[in-house]
Design an enzyme around this catalytic site. Structure first.
Site, PDB file in Angstrom:
ATOM      1  N   SER A   1       0.747  -1.137  -0.013  1.00 47.61           N
ATOM      2  CA  SER A   1      -0.405   0.014   0.578  1.00 47.61           C
ATOM      3  C   SER A   1       0.815   1.348  -0.276  1.00 47.61           C
ATOM      4  O   SER A   1       1.886   1.493   0.298  1.00 47.61           O
ATOM      5  CB  SER A   1      -0.757  -0.123   1.415  1.00 47.61           C
ATOM      6  OG  SER A   1      -1.389   1.373   2.031  1.00 47.61           O
ATOM      7  N   HIS A   2       0.793   2.622  -0.483  1.00 43.50           N
ATOM      8  CA  HIS A   2       0.839   3.890  -0.805  1.00 43.50           C
ATOM      9  C   HIS A   2       1.189   3.804   1.313  1.00 43.50           C
ATOM     10  O   HIS A   2       1.922   4.686   1.183  1.00 43.50           O
ATOM     11  CB  HIS A   2       0.343   4.586  -1.175  1.00 43.50           C
ATOM     12  CG  HIS A   2       0.593   4.402  -2.978  1.00 43.50           C
ATOM     13  ND1 HIS A   2      -0.095   3.374  -3.656  1.00 43.50           N
ATOM     14  CD2 HIS A   2       0.978   5.411  -3.242  1.00 43.50           C
ATOM     15  CE1 HIS A   2       0.242   3.777  -4.205  1.00 43.50           C
ATOM     16  NE2 HIS A   2       1.274   4.164  -4.764  1.00 43.50           N
ATOM     17  N   SER A   3       0.551   3.126   2.029  1.00 47.23           N
ATOM     18  CA  SER A   3       0.165   3.890   3.264  1.00 47.23           C
ATOM     19  C   SER A   3       0.694   2.780   4.036  1.00 47.23           C
ATOM     20  O   SER A   3       0.953   1.844   4.155  1.00 47.23           O
ATOM     21  CB  SER A   3      -1.044   4.155   3.570  1.00 47.23           C
ATOM     22  OG  SER A   3      -1.492   4.796   4.780  1.00 47.23           O
TER      23      SER A   3
END
Length: 131
Positions: free
Chosen positions: A8-10
């Site tokens: 995930s980007h996060s």
């Protein structure tokens, strides 16, 4: 046992999905979160993902679940990095919703499923109705 990598980007999202999916198959150790950048900011890093693939792979392969856009490209780049380093990589990227796919993949992997059956389970989660 097939490993699972959540991209995930996060980092918060990746860790949260790891925690949620891990509850469905307690004791499963091949579930690795690869979210965010080294400094905790948003983004994806092929080197972090490559490390997660290596960590998740016990010899039976790895299924990668990713969130949006460049996370797929970063996962593809991570596989290429490992291959360029001479590693034999049995890793596939699931075309699946990241949460539902991760839960299904973990349950299938914990039950001894193959890379193909884990991938299929994750991808079939696209069809799951919620109501």
């Amino acid at each position: 046992m097939v490993g699972i990598v959540i991209v995930s980007h996060s980092w918060k999202i990746a860790e949260g999905i790891r925690d949620l999916a891990g509850e469905m198959a307690q004791g499963f150790t091949g579930l690795i979160a690869a979210g965010g950048l080294e400094d905790g900011s948003l983004g994806t890093d092929p080197h972090r993902i490559a490390s997660a693939i290596t960590e998740a792979d016990s010899g039976d392969g790895v299924v990668i679940l990713a969130d949006i856009g460049s996370s797929i490209m970063s996962a593809e780049s991570a596989i290429e990095l490992l291959e360029e380093d001479g590693q034999k990589v049995n890793a596939v990227i699931a075309d699946a919703p990241i949460i539902e796919g991760s839960v299904c993949a973990v349950v299938e992997a914990a039950g001894g499923g193959s890379v193909d059956s884990v991938l299929k389970c994750a991808e079939e989660s696209r069809e799951a109705l919620k109501l």
